[in-house]
Write an enzyme that holds these catalytic residues in place. Structure first.
Site, PDB file in Angstrom:
ATOM      1  N   GLY A   1      53.798  17.594  52.425  1.00  0.00           N
ATOM      2  CA  GLY A   1      53.101  16.501  53.116  1.00  0.00           C
ATOM      3  C   GLY A   1      53.459  15.157  52.508  1.00  0.00           C
ATOM      4  O   GLY A   1      53.618  15.041  51.294  1.00  0.00           O
TER       5      GLY A   1
ATOM      6  N   ARG B   1      57.541  20.685  55.784  1.00  0.00           N
ATOM      7  CA  ARG B   1      56.985  21.831  55.055  1.00  0.00           C
ATOM      8  C   ARG B   1      57.958  22.994  55.233  1.00  0.00           C
ATOM      9  O   ARG B   1      57.848  23.776  56.169  1.00  0.00           O
ATOM     10  CB  ARG B   1      55.607  22.179  55.603  1.00  0.00           C
ATOM     11  CG  ARG B   1      54.564  21.109  55.301  1.00  0.00           C
ATOM     12  CD  ARG B   1      53.168  21.664  55.321  1.00  0.00           C
ATOM     13  NE  ARG B   1      52.160  20.636  55.134  1.00  0.00           N
ATOM     14  CZ  ARG B   1      51.768  20.177  53.945  1.00  0.00           C
ATOM     15  NH1 ARG B   1      52.292  20.679  52.843  1.00  0.00           N
ATOM     16  NH2 ARG B   1      50.847  19.248  53.854  1.00  0.00           N
TER      17      ARG B   1
ATOM     18  N   GLY C   1      54.649  18.615  46.240  1.00  0.00           N
ATOM     19  CA  GLY C   1      53.429  19.270  45.768  1.00  0.00           C
ATOM     20  C   GLY C   1      53.736  20.701  45.372  1.00  0.00           C
ATOM     21  O   GLY C   1      54.913  21.058  45.169  1.00  0.00           O
ATOM     22  N   ASP C   2      52.713  21.524  45.296  1.00  0.00           N
ATOM     23  CA  ASP C   2      52.899  22.871  44.730  1.00  0.00           C
ATOM     24  C   ASP C   2      54.038  23.677  45.376  1.00  0.00           C
ATOM     25  O   ASP C   2      54.867  24.241  44.669  1.00  0.00           O
ATOM     26  CB  ASP C   2      51.581  23.659  44.751  1.00  0.00           C
ATOM     27  CG  ASP C   2      50.895  23.637  46.106  1.00  0.00           C
ATOM     28  OD1 ASP C   2      51.404  22.948  47.006  1.00  0.00           O
ATOM     29  OD2 ASP C   2      49.875  24.322  46.272  1.00  0.00           O
ATOM     30  N   GLY C   3      54.115  23.704  46.718  1.00  0.00           N
ATOM     31  CA  GLY C   3      55.149  24.498  47.399  1.00  0.00           C
ATOM     32  C   GLY C   3      56.548  23.991  47.079  1.00  0.00           C
ATOM     33  O   GLY C   3      57.465  24.769  46.763  1.00  0.00           O
ATOM     34  N   THR C   4      56.716  22.673  47.144  1.00  0.00           N
ATOM     35  CA  THR C   4      58.028  22.060  46.884  1.00  0.00           C
ATOM     36  C   THR C   4      58.430  22.263  45.421  1.00  0.00           C
ATOM     37  O   THR C   4      59.602  22.513  45.108  1.00  0.00           O
ATOM     38  CB  THR C   4      57.965  20.547  47.210  1.00  0.00           C
ATOM     39  OG1 THR C   4      57.414  20.395  48.516  1.00  0.00           O
ATOM     40  CG2 THR C   4      59.316  19.893  47.147  1.00  0.00           C
TER      41      THR C   4
ATOM     42  N   THR D   1      50.878  14.557  45.597  1.00  0.00           N
ATOM     43  CA  THR D   1      49.958  15.145  46.576  1.00  0.00           C
ATOM     44  C   THR D   1      48.662  14.366  46.529  1.00  0.00           C
ATOM     45  O   THR D   1      48.159  14.066  45.431  1.00  0.00           O
ATOM     46  CB  THR D   1      49.642  16.635  46.319  1.00  0.00           C
ATOM     47  OG1 THR D   1      48.498  17.004  47.111  1.00  0.00           O
ATOM     48  CG2 THR D   1      49.319  16.959  44.867  1.00  0.00           C
ATOM     49  N   ILE D   2      48.129  14.048  47.693  1.00  0.00           N
ATOM     50  CA  ILE D   2      46.836  13.344  47.678  1.00  0.00           C
ATOM     51  C   ILE D   2      45.764  14.246  47.086  1.00  0.00           C
ATOM     52  O   ILE D   2      44.744  13.768  46.619  1.00  0.00           O
ATOM     53  CB  ILE D   2      46.414  12.844  49.083  1.00  0.00           C
ATOM     54  CG1 ILE D   2      46.188  13.998  50.058  1.00  0.00           C
ATOM     55  CG2 ILE D   2      47.400  11.836  49.627  1.00  0.00           C
ATOM     56  CD1 ILE D   2      45.394  13.579  51.282  1.00  0.00           C
ATOM     57  N   ASP D   3      46.004  15.568  47.091  1.00  0.00           N
ATOM     58  CA  ASP D   3      44.987  16.500  46.569  1.00  0.00           C
ATOM     59  C   ASP D   3      44.848  16.418  45.043  1.00  0.00           C
ATOM     60  O   ASP D   3      43.853  16.898  44.496  1.00  0.00           O
ATOM     61  CB  ASP D   3      45.347  17.941  46.950  1.00  0.00           C
ATOM     62  CG  ASP D   3      45.292  18.171  48.445  1.00  0.00           C
ATOM     63  OD1 ASP D   3      44.874  17.259  49.173  1.00  0.00           O
ATOM     64  OD2 ASP D   3      45.667  19.274  48.892  1.00  0.00           O
TER      65      ASP D   3
ATOM     66  N   ASP E   1      46.156  18.126  42.786  1.00  0.00           N
ATOM     67  CA  ASP E   1      45.893  19.446  42.205  1.00  0.00           C
ATOM     68  C   ASP E   1      47.106  20.082  41.531  1.00  0.00           C
ATOM     69  O   ASP E   1      47.084  21.273  41.214  1.00  0.00           O
ATOM     70  CB  ASP E   1      45.336  20.397  43.281  1.00  0.00           C
ATOM     71  CG  ASP E   1      46.279  20.599  44.459  1.00  0.00           C
ATOM     72  OD1 ASP E   1      47.327  19.922  44.502  1.00  0.00           O
ATOM     73  OD2 ASP E   1      45.966  21.418  45.338  1.00  0.00           O
TER      74      ASP E   1
ATOM     75  N   GLY F   1      41.709  18.364  50.915  1.00  0.00           N
ATOM     76  CA  GLY F   1      41.525  19.094  49.654  1.00  0.00           C
ATOM     77  C   GLY F   1      41.327  20.561  49.990  1.00  0.00           C
ATOM     78  O   GLY F   1      40.225  20.982  50.312  1.00  0.00           O
ATOM     79  N   ARG F   2      42.434  21.287  49.972  1.00  0.00           N
ATOM     80  CA  ARG F   2      42.371  22.696  50.386  1.00  0.00           C
ATOM     81  C   ARG F   2      41.738  23.563  49.322  1.00  0.00           C
ATOM     82  O   ARG F   2      40.831  24.340  49.594  1.00  0.00           O
ATOM     83  CB  ARG F   2      43.785  23.216  50.681  1.00  0.00           C
ATOM     84  CG  ARG F   2      44.339  22.695  51.967  1.00  0.00           C
ATOM     85  CD  ARG F   2      45.717  23.212  52.204  1.00  0.00           C
ATOM     86  NE  ARG F   2      46.668  22.580  51.289  1.00  0.00           N
ATOM     87  CZ  ARG F   2      47.959  22.497  51.496  1.00  0.00           C
ATOM     88  NH1 ARG F   2      48.475  23.038  52.575  1.00  0.00           N
ATOM     89  NH2 ARG F   2      48.748  21.904  50.638  1.00  0.00           N
TER      90      ARG F   2
ATOM     91  N   ARG G   1      26.115  13.558  62.367  1.00  0.00           N
ATOM     92  CA  ARG G   1      27.432  13.252  62.955  1.00  0.00           C
ATOM     93  C   ARG G   1      28.537  13.627  61.956  1.00  0.00           C
ATOM     94  O   ARG G   1      28.316  13.627  60.748  1.00  0.00           O
ATOM     95  CB  ARG G   1      27.558  11.758  63.270  1.00  0.00           C
ATOM     96  CG  ARG G   1      26.646  11.268  64.364  1.00  0.00           C
ATOM     97  CD  ARG G   1      27.076  11.799  65.737  1.00  0.00           C
ATOM     98  NE  ARG G   1      26.299  11.172  66.799  1.00  0.00           N
ATOM     99  CZ  ARG G   1      25.095  11.578  67.207  1.00  0.00           C
ATOM    100  NH1 ARG G   1      24.515  12.626  66.642  1.00  0.00           N
ATOM    101  NH2 ARG G   1      24.477  10.944  68.195  1.00  0.00           N
TER     102      ARG G   1
ATOM    103  N   HIS H   1      44.543  12.684  58.450  1.00  0.00           N
ATOM    104  CA  HIS H   1      45.794  12.095  57.951  1.00  0.00           C
ATOM    105  C   HIS H   1      45.714  10.597  57.693  1.00  0.00           C
ATOM    106  O   HIS H   1      46.658  10.026  57.133  1.00  0.00           O
ATOM    107  CB  HIS H   1      46.943  12.443  58.895  1.00  0.00           C
ATOM    108  CG  HIS H   1      47.263  13.908  58.851  1.00  0.00           C
ATOM    109  ND1 HIS H   1      46.530  14.833  59.549  1.00  0.00           N
ATOM    110  CD2 HIS H   1      48.189  14.608  58.156  1.00  0.00           C
ATOM    111  CE1 HIS H   1      46.995  16.044  59.295  1.00  0.00           C
ATOM    112  NE2 HIS H   1      48.006  15.935  58.454  1.00  0.00           N
TER     113      HIS H   1
ATOM    114  N   GLN I   1      44.053   9.506  55.460  1.00  0.00           N
ATOM    115  CA  GLN I   1      44.094   9.494  53.986  1.00  0.00           C
ATOM    116  C   GLN I   1      45.515   9.492  53.444  1.00  0.00           C
ATOM    117  O   GLN I   1      45.757   9.185  52.287  1.00  0.00           O
ATOM    118  CB  GLN I   1      43.374  10.732  53.427  1.00  0.00           C
ATOM    119  CG  GLN I   1      41.900  10.762  53.706  1.00  0.00           C
ATOM    120  CD  GLN I   1      41.327  12.175  53.605  1.00  0.00           C
ATOM    121  OE1 GLN I   1      40.776  12.547  52.608  1.00  0.00           O
ATOM    122  NE2 GLN I   1      41.484  12.964  54.668  1.00  0.00           N
TER     123      GLN I   1
HETATM  124  O1  F6P Z   1      48.701  19.181  50.659  1.00  0.00           O
HETATM  125  C1  F6P Z   1      48.204  17.965  50.982  1.00  0.00           C
HETATM  126  C2  F6P Z   1      47.430  17.985  52.260  1.00  0.00           C
HETATM  127  O2  F6P Z   1      47.180  16.640  52.549  1.00  0.00           O
HETATM  128  C3  F6P Z   1      46.155  18.820  52.221  1.00  0.00           C
HETATM  129  O3  F6P Z   1      45.074  18.164  51.662  1.00  0.00           O
HETATM  130  C4  F6P Z   1      45.965  19.137  53.683  1.00  0.00           C
HETATM  131  O4  F6P Z   1      45.225  20.328  53.847  1.00  0.00           O
HETATM  132  C5  F6P Z   1      47.352  19.313  54.168  1.00  0.00           C
HETATM  133  O5  F6P Z   1      48.162  18.510  53.340  1.00  0.00           O
HETATM  134  C6  F6P Z   1      47.558  18.940  55.613  1.00  0.00           C
HETATM  135  O6  F6P Z   1      48.876  19.214  55.927  1.00  0.00           O
HETATM  136  P1  F6P Z   1      49.634  18.864  57.275  1.00  0.00           P
HETATM  137  O7  F6P Z   1      50.094  17.445  57.142  1.00  0.00           O
HETATM  138  O8  F6P Z   1      50.760  19.812  57.296  1.00  0.00           O
HETATM  139  O9  F6P Z   1      48.661  19.022  58.380  1.00  0.00           O
END
Ligand code: F6P
Length: 341
Positions: free
Chosen positions: A10, A72, A102-105, A125-127, A129, A170-171, A266, A272, A274
């Protein structure tokens, strides 16, 4: 030296600061030629190359996204792609690779390094993590955007006497939820690190609305789940590509809260937003420092390492050490959030 550069996974604000730093330092200081691969590992597997010189990085510092594009796509997980990556690297005479992800890359980067390719990685990664670094590029911007959103939601929540659910990304880690929740003064923060009990959330809301307020803000991470054995049954909803279905946890919470309290509720899913737009100064600085550290490391002949921030220092950590680990938000952040509710 011919150095390849790619951004994977991402996108985040601050990636262009990395690209700019690698090109400026690499070309200007060391005389390297830098080439980019479009759309992450996919571009490397497909030989989608783009020259990266000073003319390509002019005025990019304040821009969000990545001028290289991203995807991805992980060569270690796609049949034949690792061979395709090695073929492209040879054809393009790439002597070393800088990978931002991020983690996958980063996991893919360690697999490519195991093939004997010189690889230095940079965490984004914005997460926030990624294990082994205090900060990843993009996190600061995401928290800033989420905090501003909570501030804005505050005024309308109060005007209408409503419960407002703000869903942030934040997964598996609740860094954005916890930090933006504290900064925005949210009443409740729900994060993956601390599975919640809906009964307790409802009890808190009823008490607050009876005692001293007519509105509440709940910040919920997209990967938050109820604790097993508690009154709400829910598991994180995944879409076709394994992504979290945006809004599913907060829509479900809205239904539970309305039904149990009768409070008008609500949902706002920041999604996105973010990840888009102008990077904060902190992300530009971190991206620039990581970019310089990575090209310096490449030039010294380092491989199989990731740039990391430890306190004020930029250091290198072995990629092998971070594989399969998640850096969770410490529970004391969640404690502060609930202490100030
Ligand atoms: O890994 C970062 C992240 O922003 C996660 O917080 C979110 O779940 C995911 O990417 C969303 O990914 P995509 O852009 O593929 O919908």
């Amino acid at each position: 030296m011919r150095v390849g550069l790619l951004t994977g996974g991402g996108d985040v604000p601050g990636l262009n600061a990395v690209i700019r730093a690698v090109v400026k330092r690499g070309e200007g200081e060391y005389g390297h030629s830098i080439i980019g691969f479009r759309n992450g590992w996919r571009g490397l597997a497909e030989g989608d190359v783009m020259p990266l010189g000073r003319q390509n990085i002019r005025n990019v510092l304040p821009l969000g996204g990545t001028l290289l594009g991203t995807a991805r796509f992980h060569p270690n997980a796609e049949d034949g792609s690792m061979d395709a990556v090695l073929t492209t690297l040879e054809a393009e005479r790439v002597e070393a690779l800088i990978v931002v992800g991020g983690d996958g890359t980063l996991h893919a980067a360690s697999k490519v390094a195991e093939q004997g390719i010189k690889v230095v990685a940079i965490p984004k990664t914005i997460d926030n993590d990624v294990w082994g670094t205090d900060r990843s590029i993009g996190f600061d911007t995401a928290v800033t955007i989420a905090t501003e959103a909570i501030d804005r939601i505050h005024t309308t929540a109060e005007s209408h006497n409503r419960v407002m659910l703000v869903e942030v990304m934040g997964r598996t880690a609740g860094w954005i939820a916890a930090t933006a929740g504290i900064a925005g003064g949210a009443e409740v923060v729900l994060a993956p690190e601390e599975p919640f009990d809906i009964d307790k959330v409802v009890k808190f809301l009823k008490h607050r609305h009876r005692a001293h307020a007519s509105f509440s803000i709940i910040v919920v991470a997209e990967g938050a789940e109820p604790a097993p054995g508690t009154a709400m049954e829910y598991r994180t909803q995944l879409g076709r590509f394994g992504e979290i279905v945006a809004g599913s946890i907060s829509e479900r919470l809205k239904a539970e809260i309305e039904q149990r309290t009768g409070f008008d509720t609500r949902v706002t899913v920041l999604g996105h937003i973010q990840r888009g737009g102008t990077p904060t100064a902190a992300d530009r600085i971190l991206g620039s420092r990581f970019g310089v550290a990575a090209i310096d490391a490449i030039t010294r002949g380092e491989t199989g390492v990731m740039t990391a921030q430890h306190g004020e220092e930029i250091v290198l950590v072995p990629l092998a050490d971070i594989a399969g680990k998640v850096k969770h938000v410490p529970l004391d952040y969640l404690d502060v959030a609930s202490a100030l509710a």
